[in-house]
Design a protein around this motif. Structure first.
Motif, short mmCIF file in Angstrom:
data_model
loop_
_atom_site.label_atom_id
_atom_site.label_comp_id
_atom_site.label_asym_id
_atom_site.label_seq_id
_atom_site.Cartn_x
_atom_site.Cartn_y
_atom_site.Cartn_z
N GLU A 108 38.30 54.71 67.27
CA GLU A 108 37.99 54.66 65.83
C GLU A 108 38.84 55.69 65.11
N THR A 109 39.45 55.27 64.01
CA THR A 109 40.17 56.18 63.13
C THR A 109 39.32 56.37 61.90
N GLY A 110 38.60 57.48 61.85
CA GLY A 110 37.61 57.67 60.80
C GLY A 110 37.76 59.01 60.11
N PRO A 111 36.82 59.33 59.23
CA PRO A 111 36.84 60.61 58.52
C PRO A 111 36.50 61.77 59.45
N GLY A 112 36.59 62.97 58.90
CA GLY A 112 36.45 64.17 59.72
C GLY A 112 35.17 64.24 60.51
N TRP A 113 34.05 63.81 59.93
CA TRP A 113 32.79 63.92 60.65
C TRP A 113 32.80 63.07 61.91
N SER A 114 33.50 61.93 61.88
CA SER A 114 33.53 61.06 63.07
C SER A 114 34.38 61.67 64.17
N TRP A 115 35.43 62.41 63.79
CA TRP A 115 36.25 63.10 64.81
C TRP A 115 35.41 64.17 65.50
N THR A 116 34.66 64.93 64.71
CA THR A 116 33.79 65.97 65.28
C THR A 116 32.74 65.34 66.19
N ARG A 117 32.15 64.24 65.75
CA ARG A 117 31.15 63.53 66.54
C ARG A 117 31.73 63.06 67.88
N ASP A 118 32.92 62.51 67.86
CA ASP A 118 33.54 62.01 69.09
C ASP A 118 33.84 63.14 70.07
N ARG A 119 34.27 64.27 69.55
CA ARG A 119 34.52 65.41 70.45
C ARG A 119 33.22 65.88 71.10
N ALA A 120 32.14 65.91 70.32
CA ALA A 120 30.85 66.31 70.88
C ALA A 120 30.37 65.30 71.92
N ALA A 121 30.57 64.01 71.66
CA ALA A 121 30.18 62.98 72.63
C ALA A 121 31.00 63.11 73.91
N ALA A 122 32.28 63.42 73.76
CA ALA A 122 33.14 63.58 74.95
C ALA A 122 32.68 64.78 75.79
N ASP A 123 32.33 65.87 75.12
CA ASP A 123 31.84 67.05 75.85
C ASP A 123 30.55 66.71 76.60
N TRP A 124 29.66 65.98 75.95
CA TRP A 124 28.40 65.61 76.61
C TRP A 124 28.68 64.72 77.82
N CYS A 125 29.56 63.76 77.68
CA CYS A 125 29.87 62.86 78.80
C CYS A 125 30.42 63.64 79.99
N ARG A 126 31.31 64.59 79.71
CA ARG A 126 31.86 65.39 80.80
C ARG A 126 30.78 66.22 81.48
N SER A 127 29.87 66.78 80.70
CA SER A 127 28.83 67.62 81.28
C SER A 127 27.82 66.81 82.09
N GLN A 128 27.67 65.51 81.78
CA GLN A 128 26.69 64.67 82.45
C GLN A 128 27.31 63.76 83.51
N GLY A 129 28.62 63.84 83.69
CA GLY A 129 29.28 62.98 84.66
C GLY A 129 29.36 61.53 84.24
N VAL A 130 29.30 61.27 82.95
CA VAL A 130 29.42 59.91 82.42
C VAL A 130 30.88 59.63 82.11
N HIS A 131 31.39 58.50 82.54
CA HIS A 131 32.78 58.12 82.30
C HIS A 131 32.89 57.34 81.00
N TRP A 132 33.54 57.95 80.01
CA TRP A 132 33.69 57.29 78.70
C TRP A 132 35.09 56.70 78.59
N THR A 133 35.15 55.41 78.35
CA THR A 133 36.42 54.70 78.17
C THR A 133 36.48 54.18 76.74
N GLU A 134 37.49 54.61 76.01
CA GLU A 134 37.74 54.11 74.66
C GLU A 134 38.90 53.12 74.70
N LEU A 135 38.73 52.01 74.01
CA LEU A 135 39.72 50.94 74.06
C LEU A 135 40.23 50.64 72.66
#
Length: 498
Positions: A108-135
């Motif tokens: 997704e190419t979105g406004p600033g809040w969505s970039w911050t949200r995606d970084r937080a989601a990526a950090d959570w996935c790494r901490s929980q061992g969840v594999h996140w694939t963006e297409l």
């Protein structure tokens, strides 16, 4: 974001729907077909609801799209959860109910809040061992090193086969029967006007109607606010919410051009097809430089206008309010603003005129007018919107300064005055205000300032760097395609509304 192949047995997949509310040509859904268990997720985030670009009509349209999507997914055995909350808290709570190992979504190419949200989601996935694939789902290229060859990469993506069709899932998550939230549940006011039909079926009905005949007069009719409402494709909101993919639109258009014996229709559709690449071209600018949402691309113009590091005066605030309300004393400007506020849509030329008037006539920085317009546009697409706000305000550093005369646009696009009388019925009476500024004086001052800045050595050097980073290139396209677009396509008139 972490990448992982979708192939494991005994694992579960979560499909996160963002602005891709469809079944057809949905790469994330297709990946979930490989898993024993899958679940869909739509999250209505407070960060979005509270953002200065969000309007209740956006939320209402999304809810209508989700209602159809949930039914279509349920018929294929995939439950769709709709949650209200911030990411990654929603992911954390949901994982207690559905222990997913993989998360799939589109980029997704979105406004600033969505970039911050995606970084937080990526950090959570790494901490929980969840594999996140963006297409990828459009022509925007993540982590692009150079614009050279971008047009060819766009064509390659658009001509590739669609993602595999979604037929049935074998999910054990259980179908959720809770009612969707309402605008009132979300703390939003009720809408005062009906929304256009939403969802994937509506998107294809609009596209099919355009390709079947409405597109015949596309080139001629797209500039007038009267004729454009019917003769433009009207796909922009569907592309913004992802109820149809750009690839499907591109391929369906090219197929219709090749098949129709109607030369007039084919010519109109070629004009439309030539503009599809510009949609992603402008989105790529925000992907490459997120700061263009709030900062001038050309820093040489910083501080030039009220609201750009310069405190607006009471007169500036009055001018902004009059522009927002459609009460500037310039009938074509006011008619366009009133149509936009009432319907959520306006054709591109008139959008450009509104921005030009705010920037050049009223001397306002593009940020506050841009936020107001973002709330009005049902088809708000951040990358296109902020790129165009800067382009039409003369702050991109590389584009021709385009100053629209409201009087000339009225003569050219509404020669009989029918459009103006429809939206400004009080014109000619004491109730209609006089012009808010003197056009000649305002434009003379704007031209003197901007052209003077562009002639400086610093501005010319800056323009070279901007062109290298953001400028359009035809490199990578086949020779025949390059020749065809040389005549048909220019950056002027391209945007989120086709």
């Amino acid at each position: 974001m972490s990448q992982s192949p979708a192939s494991s047995t005994g694992t579960s997949a979560l499909v996160w729907f963002k602005r891709d509310l469809r079944l057809r040509d949905h790469a994330a859904l297709a990946e979930a077909l490989h898993f024993e268990n899958a679940l869909g997720l739509v999250v209505i985030e407070p960060q979005w609801l509270n953002s200065p670009e969000c309007d209740p009509r956006h939320v209402g349209f999304l809810l209508d799209c989700v209602a159809e999507l949930r039914g279509e997914l349920a018929a294929r055995g995939l439950p769709l959860r709709v949650r209200i909350g911030a990411m990654p808290e929603v992911l954390h709570t949901l994982r207690h109910e559905f222990h997913f190992s993989h998360l799939f979504s589109h980029e997704e190419t979105g406004p600033g809040w969505s970039w911050t949200r995606d970084r937080a989601a990526a950090d959570w996935c790494r901490s929980q061992g969840v594999h996140w694939t963006e297409l990828p789902q459009a022509g925007v290229v993540r982590c692009l090193r150079s614009r050279t060859g971008w047009a060819g990469r766009w064509a390659q993506r658009m001509n590739a086969p669609e993602a595999p069709a979604v037929r049935s899932f074998k999910s054990t998550a259980g179908l959720e029967v809770c009612a969707l939230p309402t605008l009132r549940d979300l703390g939003l006011p009720a809408l005062n006007a009906a929304l256009p039909a939403a969802g994937e079926r509506a998107a294809w009905a609009v596209l099919d109607g355009f390709l079947a005949g409405r597109g015949r007069d596309y080139r001629r009719a797209m500039s007038s606010p009267f004729t454009a409402a019917e003769r433009c494709s009207r796909l922009s909101a569907h592309l913004a919410f992802g109820t149809v993919s750009m690839r499907c639109v591109h391929q369906a258009t090219e197929a219709r051009i090749a098949a129709t014996p109607d030369r007039g229709l084919a010519d109109g559709l070629r004009g439309f097809a030539s503009r599809l690449r510009w949609h992603c071209h402008f989105m790529q600018k925000l992907e490459d430089e997120p700061a263009i949402e709030w900062r001038n691309v050309a820093r040489s113009v910083d501080g030039l206008r009220a609201g750009d590091g310069v405190n607006p005066s009471p007169i500036d605030r009055e001018r902004l309010q009059a522009w927002c309300e459609g009460c500037t004393g310039y009938p074509m400007v006011d008619a366009c603003m009133r149509q936009l506020r009432a319907t959520g849509w306006l054709n591109f030329r008139m959008r450009a005129m509104l921005v030009s008037f705010a920037a050049y006539h009223l001397g306002l920085h593009w940020r506050e007018p841009g936020l107001f317009l973002a709330r009005q546009f049902l088809d708000f697409e951040p990358g296109i919107h902020w790129s165009q706000m800067q382009m039409q305000s003369g702050t991109s550093g590389i584009n021709t300064l385009r100053i629209y005369s409201p009087a000339k646009q009225a003569r050219d696009q509404d020669p009989q005055g029918l459009y103006i009388r429809l939206w400004v019925p009080e014109m000619g009476t004491a109730a209609y205000p006089p012009p808010i500024v003197d056009e000649r004086k305002a434009l003379a001052a704007a031209k003197e300032a901007l052209y003077g800045l562009r002639r400086t050595r610093e501005a010319r050097a800056e323009a070279d760097a901007i062109q290298k980073m953001h400028g359009s290139r035809k490199s990578g396209l086949p020779p025949t395609a390059t020749r065809a677009r040389r005549v048909r396509a220019t950056p002027q008139g391209q945007g989120q509304l086709f």
